[in-house]
Motif scaffolding. Structure first.
Motif, PDB file in Angstrom:
ATOM      1  N   ALA A  26       0.850  -1.190   0.000  1.00 26.15           N
ATOM      2  CA  ALA A  26       0.000   0.000   0.000  1.00 26.15           C
ATOM      3  C   ALA A  26       0.886   1.241   0.000  1.00 26.15           C
ATOM      4  N   LYS A  27       0.343   2.336  -0.502  1.00 26.68           N
ATOM      5  CA  LYS A  27       1.071   3.610  -0.500  1.00 26.68           C
ATOM      6  C   LYS A  27       0.203   4.690   0.135  1.00 26.68           C
ATOM      7  N   VAL A  28       0.869   5.574   0.898  1.00 27.94           N
ATOM      8  CA  VAL A  28       0.183   6.760   1.408  1.00 27.94           C
ATOM      9  C   VAL A  28      -0.110   7.661   0.213  1.00 27.94           C
ATOM     10  N   PHE A  29      -1.304   8.242   0.196  1.00 30.15           N
ATOM     11  CA  PHE A  29      -1.697   9.154  -0.876  1.00 30.15           C
ATOM     12  C   PHE A  29      -2.092  10.486  -0.238  1.00 30.15           C
ATOM     13  N   ALA A  30      -1.344  11.552  -0.588  1.00 28.01           N
ATOM     14  CA  ALA A  30      -1.666  12.873  -0.011  1.00 28.01           C
ATOM     15  C   ALA A  30      -2.212  13.747  -1.141  1.00 28.01           C
ATOM     16  N   GLY A  31      -1.387  14.622  -1.722  1.00 31.44           N
ATOM     17  CA  GLY A  31      -1.871  15.443  -2.847  1.00 31.44           C
ATOM     18  C   GLY A  31      -1.886  14.679  -4.157  1.00 31.44           C
ATOM     19  N   GLY A  32      -1.077  13.632  -4.227  1.00 31.76           N
ATOM     20  CA  GLY A  32      -1.038  12.782  -5.425  1.00 31.76           C
ATOM     21  C   GLY A  32      -0.226  13.339  -6.589  1.00 31.76           C
ATOM     22  N   THR A  33       0.416  14.497  -6.422  1.00 34.70           N
ATOM     23  CA  THR A  33       1.124  15.113  -7.562  1.00 34.70           C
ATOM     24  C   THR A  33       2.345  14.305  -8.002  1.00 34.70           C
ATOM     25  N   HIS A  34       2.945  13.595  -7.070  1.00 34.12           N
ATOM     26  CA  HIS A  34       4.122  12.777  -7.374  1.00 34.12           C
ATOM     27  C   HIS A  34       3.670  11.332  -7.668  1.00 34.12           C
ATOM     28  N   LEU A  35       2.858  10.821  -6.774  1.00 29.70           N
ATOM     29  CA  LEU A  35       2.454   9.405  -6.847  1.00 29.70           C
ATOM     30  C   LEU A  35       1.685   9.089  -8.128  1.00 29.70           C
ATOM     31  N   GLY A  72       2.154  20.740   9.785  1.00 30.96           N
ATOM     32  CA  GLY A  72       1.507  19.446   9.550  1.00 30.96           C
ATOM     33  C   GLY A  72       1.876  18.915   8.178  1.00 30.96           C
ATOM     34  N   ALA A  73       2.007  17.589   8.076  1.00 30.97           N
ATOM     35  CA  ALA A  73       2.456  16.984   6.810  1.00 30.97           C
ATOM     36  C   ALA A  73       1.526  17.289   5.643  1.00 30.97           C
ATOM     37  N   LEU A  74       0.243  17.531   5.935  1.00 29.76           N
ATOM     38  CA  LEU A  74      -0.711  17.799   4.843  1.00 29.76           C
ATOM     39  C   LEU A  74      -0.740  19.260   4.409  1.00 29.76           C
ATOM     40  N   THR A  76      -0.197  22.290   2.370  1.00 31.14           N
ATOM     41  CA  THR A  76       0.178  22.366   0.956  1.00 31.14           C
ATOM     42  C   THR A  76       1.257  23.449   0.755  1.00 31.14           C
ATOM     43  N   HIS A  77       1.916  23.370  -0.380  1.00 31.44           N
ATOM     44  CA  HIS A  77       2.915  24.402  -0.714  1.00 31.44           C
ATOM     45  C   HIS A  77       2.266  25.786  -0.669  1.00 31.44           C
ATOM     46  N   ARG A  78       1.048  25.862  -1.198  1.00 29.09           N
ATOM     47  CA  ARG A  78       0.362  27.157  -1.284  1.00 29.09           C
ATOM     48  C   ARG A  78       0.043  27.696   0.119  1.00 29.09           C
ATOM     49  N   ARG A  98       7.289  30.504  -3.402  1.00 28.86           N
ATOM     50  CA  ARG A  98       6.792  31.226  -4.579  1.00 28.86           C
ATOM     51  C   ARG A  98       7.415  30.689  -5.867  1.00 28.86           C
ATOM     52  N   GLU A  99       8.557  30.018  -5.743  1.00 27.40           N
ATOM     53  CA  GLU A  99       9.240  29.503  -6.943  1.00 27.40           C
ATOM     54  C   GLU A  99       9.017  28.011  -7.159  1.00 27.40           C
ATOM     55  N   VAL A 100       8.299  27.362  -6.242  1.00 28.88           N
ATOM     56  CA  VAL A 100       8.093  25.917  -6.375  1.00 28.88           C
ATOM     57  C   VAL A 100       7.063  25.631  -7.481  1.00 28.88           C
ATOM     58  N   VAL A 111       3.682  19.290   1.954  1.00 29.03           N
ATOM     59  CA  VAL A 111       5.043  19.280   2.514  1.00 29.03           C
ATOM     60  C   VAL A 111       5.462  17.823   2.803  1.00 29.03           C
ATOM     61  N   GLY A 112       4.531  17.049   3.372  1.00 26.42           N
ATOM     62  CA  GLY A 112       4.835  15.638   3.691  1.00 26.42           C
ATOM     63  C   GLY A 112       5.204  14.862   2.441  1.00 26.42           C
ATOM     64  N   GLY A 113       4.422  15.053   1.370  1.00 29.45           N
ATOM     65  CA  GLY A 113       4.688  14.329   0.131  1.00 29.45           C
ATOM     66  C   GLY A 113       5.997  14.774  -0.503  1.00 29.45           C
ATOM     67  N   ASN A 114       6.298  16.051  -0.378  1.00 27.35           N
ATOM     68  CA  ASN A 114       7.541  16.598  -0.930  1.00 27.35           C
ATOM     69  C   ASN A 114       8.744  15.879  -0.312  1.00 27.35           C
ATOM     70  N   LEU A 115       8.706  15.691   1.011  1.00 29.26           N
ATOM     71  CA  LEU A 115       9.840  15.067   1.705  1.00 29.26           C
ATOM     72  C   LEU A 115       9.800  13.542   1.561  1.00 29.26           C
ATOM     73  N   LEU A 121      15.191  16.528  -6.688  1.00 25.26           N
ATOM     74  CA  LEU A 121      15.079  17.874  -7.274  1.00 25.26           C
ATOM     75  C   LEU A 121      13.955  18.660  -6.604  1.00 25.26           C
ATOM     76  N   THR A 122      14.160  18.989  -5.346  1.00 23.48           N
ATOM     77  CA  THR A 122      13.143  19.730  -4.594  1.00 23.48           C
ATOM     78  C   THR A 122      13.813  20.860  -3.806  1.00 23.48           C
ATOM     79  N   ASP A 123      12.974  21.667  -3.146  1.00 27.71           N
ATOM     80  CA  ASP A 123      13.484  22.874  -2.485  1.00 27.71           C
ATOM     81  C   ASP A 123      13.426  22.842  -0.952  1.00 27.71           C
TER      82      ASP A 123
HETATM   83  C1  FAD Z   1       5.417  19.595 -12.496  1.00 25.60           C
HETATM   84  C2  FAD Z   1       6.032  19.509 -11.118  1.00 25.60           C
HETATM   85  C3  FAD Z   1       6.961  20.478 -10.723  1.00 25.60           C
HETATM   86  C4  FAD Z   1       7.526  20.414  -9.453  1.00 25.60           C
HETATM   87  N1  FAD Z   1       8.432  21.370  -9.069  1.00 25.60           N
HETATM   88  C5  FAD Z   1       8.920  21.357  -7.820  1.00 25.60           C
HETATM   89  C6  FAD Z   1       9.802  22.395  -7.365  1.00 25.60           C
HETATM   90  O1  FAD Z   1      10.117  23.336  -8.074  1.00 25.60           O
HETATM   91  N2  FAD Z   1      10.272  22.321  -6.091  1.00 25.60           N
HETATM   92  C7  FAD Z   1       9.909  21.300  -5.244  1.00 25.60           C
HETATM   93  O2  FAD Z   1      10.339  21.299  -4.075  1.00 25.60           O
HETATM   94  N3  FAD Z   1       9.099  20.304  -5.644  1.00 25.60           N
HETATM   95  C8  FAD Z   1       8.592  20.311  -6.905  1.00 25.60           C
HETATM   96  N4  FAD Z   1       7.757  19.321  -7.302  1.00 25.60           N
HETATM   97  C9  FAD Z   1       7.464  18.215  -6.382  1.00 25.60           C
HETATM   98  C10 FAD Z   1       6.211  18.512  -5.568  1.00 25.60           C
HETATM   99  O3  FAD Z   1       6.570  19.437  -4.569  1.00 25.60           O
HETATM  100  C11 FAD Z   1       5.746  17.204  -4.971  1.00 25.60           C
HETATM  101  O4  FAD Z   1       5.217  16.448  -6.035  1.00 25.60           O
HETATM  102  C12 FAD Z   1       4.675  17.354  -3.910  1.00 25.60           C
HETATM  103  O5  FAD Z   1       5.062  18.140  -2.827  1.00 25.60           O
HETATM  104  C13 FAD Z   1       4.335  15.978  -3.379  1.00 25.60           C
HETATM  105  O6  FAD Z   1       3.297  16.088  -2.451  1.00 25.60           O
HETATM  106  P1  FAD Z   1       1.956  15.249  -2.627  1.00 25.60           P
HETATM  107  O7  FAD Z   1       1.128  15.551  -1.448  1.00 25.60           O
HETATM  108  O8  FAD Z   1       1.343  15.480  -3.956  1.00 25.60           O
HETATM  109  O9  FAD Z   1       2.563  13.774  -2.537  1.00 25.60           O
HETATM  110  P2  FAD Z   1       1.982  12.410  -3.100  1.00 25.60           P
HETATM  111  O10 FAD Z   1       2.141  12.342  -4.572  1.00 25.60           O
HETATM  112  O11 FAD Z   1       0.625  12.149  -2.549  1.00 25.60           O
HETATM  113  O12 FAD Z   1       3.015  11.412  -2.398  1.00 25.60           O
HETATM  114  C14 FAD Z   1       4.400  11.440  -2.723  1.00 25.60           C
HETATM  115  C15 FAD Z   1       5.113  10.290  -1.995  1.00 25.60           C
HETATM  116  O13 FAD Z   1       5.171  10.540  -0.601  1.00 25.60           O
HETATM  117  C16 FAD Z   1       4.443   9.552   0.146  1.00 25.60           C
HETATM  118  N5  FAD Z   1       3.751  10.323   1.194  1.00 25.60           N
HETATM  119  C17 FAD Z   1       2.991  11.425   1.036  1.00 25.60           C
HETATM  120  N6  FAD Z   1       2.634  11.942   2.224  1.00 25.60           N
HETATM  121  C18 FAD Z   1       3.185  11.144   3.164  1.00 25.60           C
HETATM  122  C19 FAD Z   1       3.182  11.169   4.593  1.00 25.60           C
HETATM  123  N7  FAD Z   1       2.559  12.128   5.289  1.00 25.60           N
HETATM  124  N8  FAD Z   1       3.844  10.173   5.250  1.00 25.60           N
HETATM  125  C20 FAD Z   1       4.478   9.195   4.561  1.00 25.60           C
HETATM  126  N9  FAD Z   1       4.524   9.132   3.213  1.00 25.60           N
HETATM  127  C21 FAD Z   1       3.892  10.106   2.514  1.00 25.60           C
HETATM  128  C22 FAD Z   1       3.553   8.855  -0.860  1.00 25.60           C
HETATM  129  O14 FAD Z   1       3.292   7.509  -0.502  1.00 25.60           O
HETATM  130  C23 FAD Z   1       4.399   8.938  -2.120  1.00 25.60           C
HETATM  131  O15 FAD Z   1       5.386   7.934  -2.128  1.00 25.60           O
HETATM  132  C24 FAD Z   1       7.166  19.351  -8.561  1.00 25.60           C
HETATM  133  C25 FAD Z   1       6.224  18.382  -8.959  1.00 25.60           C
HETATM  134  C26 FAD Z   1       5.657  18.452 -10.220  1.00 25.60           C
HETATM  135  C27 FAD Z   1       4.633  17.397 -10.610  1.00 25.60           C
END
Ligand code: FAD
Length: 291
Positions: A26-35, A72-74, A76-78, A98-100, A111-115, A121-123
């Motif tokens: 199983a995978k944690v799903f937060a904003g889903g932008t990466h997953l 909190g991990a949820l 958002t960047h905004r 502002r540049e993300v 923030v949680g998903g970012n880390l 390649l993140t900030d």
């Molecule tokens: C087009 C594009 C441009 C981007 N540019 C930048 C940029 O300039 N700078 C930058 O820093 N980032 C950038 N990103 C990355 C973006 O910041 C991350 O995609 C986003 O923060 C991930 O968060 P999410 O909630 O969508 O994560 P998800 O996609 O939901 O999850 C990402 C991963 O983290 C896990 N996860 C999520 N939350 C948790 C939690 N609380 N505990 C444990 N595991 C967790 C998930 O299982 C998954 O493996 C970019 C992404 C895209 C798509």
């Protein structure tokens, strides 16, 4: 995309228990932008998604005089970008946000998903490490707190276990006479992930212009964010001069392992690190002096 079970816990304990039941499938799903991208590409094929968006304890930003800023991990960047509290306590984070990515990713990505993605390649990670940030993690066996630096193990690999959830980031109160700066460089003219990102924090002695604490953290130039410890040591117990900032940049450029790719050659990225460290060190020093 393959079919998967979709689960919506409302507490962290419930989420951990669901992750444990699915034992690595199983995978944690937060904003889903990466997953979502990785699932569409077939790189991840989880049997279940544990959507954590309904867990209230993962939301919000607050300030505590002992623990500092608690994110909190949820969040958002905004939310980070536009928070008046964050602007007051750590304006460097609002400026960096502002540049993300772009506004769509900032609205959904957390923030949680970012880390937790372990994406290099993140900030945010560089800034959190420069601020001596801590990550709070909850699993089936309880809670642990580690320096943010220890989250990162390798490309897309973190120290989080399959059944653990990153719940919060804590940034301790900034000591007086501190200055922080983050500078990123993106090789593309369109919105893109950073090619190099450098965070510097300097704290001065109480009664002089000498540097008492130095943090120099490099991002996007290796599998994980890197503390440039030799550059930090060089800055310690000295007043900053243009020559010292130059030396710190040159030293830091040899403390990372950039790869040659579409964003530039290894040599090019080392040159960018040298310049950004010099620039960020100068700005952090000015801020610490109160300019
Ligand atoms: C087009 C594009 C441009 C981007 N540019 C930048 C940029 O300039 N700078 C930058 O820093 N980032 C950038 N990103 C990355 C973006 O910041 C991350 O995609 C986003 O923060 C991930 O968060 P999410 O909630 O969508 O994560 P998800 O996609 O939901 O999850 C990402 C991963 O983290 C896990 N996860 C999520 N939350 C948790 C939690 N609380 N505990 C444990 N595991 C967790 C998930 O299982 C998954 O493996 C970019 C992404 C895209 C798509």
């Amino acid at each position: 995309m393959k079919n998967f079970e979709y689960l919506e816990p409302t507490t962290v304990a419930e989420a951990c228990s669901l992750l444990q039941q699915h034992a690595g499938e199983a995978k944690v799903f937060a904003g889903g932008t990466h997953l979502t991208i990785l699932m569409k590409q077939g790189l991840y094929e989880p049997k279940a998604l544990v959507n954590v968006k309904n867990i209230r304890e993962l939301k919000g930003v607050r300030y505590d005089s002992t623990e500092g800023l608690i994110i909190g991990a949820l969040t958002t960047h905004r939310e980070l970008e536009t928070s008046a509290l964050v602007q007051e306590k750590f304006p460097v984070l609002c400026a960096a946000e502002r540049e993300v990515a772009n506004i769509r990713v900032r609205n959904m990505g957390t923030v949680g998903g970012n880390l937790a993605s372990g994406e290099p390649l993140t900030d945010l990670s560089q800034i959190f490490i420069a601020l001596d940030g801590k990550a709070r993690i909850v699993g089936p066996n309880g809670q642990r707190t580690i320096p943010v630096e220890e989250l990162f193990v390798d490309f897309y690999t973190t120290s989080l276990a399959d059944d653990e959830i990153l719940t919060q980031i804590m940034l301790p109160p900034l000591s007086p006479r501190s200055g922080v700066e983050y500078v990123r460089f993106s090789s593309s003219s369109v919105v893109d992930k950073p090619s190099v990102g450098v965070a510097v924090r300097l704290t001065l002695d109480n009664s002089s212009e000498t540097i008492h604490v130095a943090r120099v953290v490099l991002g996007c130039v290796g599998a994980t964010p890197v503390r440039a410890r030799k550059a930090e040591a060089l800055l310690m117990a000295k007043k900053l001069t243009a020559e010292l900032a130059e030396q710190a940049g040159s030293t830091a450029s040899q403390e990372c392992t950039p790869t040659s790719d579409l964003r530039g050659s290894e040599q090019y990225k080392r040159a960018i690190v040298r310049t950004l460290v010099k620039r960020a060190t100068g700005k952090a020093y000015e801020r610490a002096l109160g300019f």
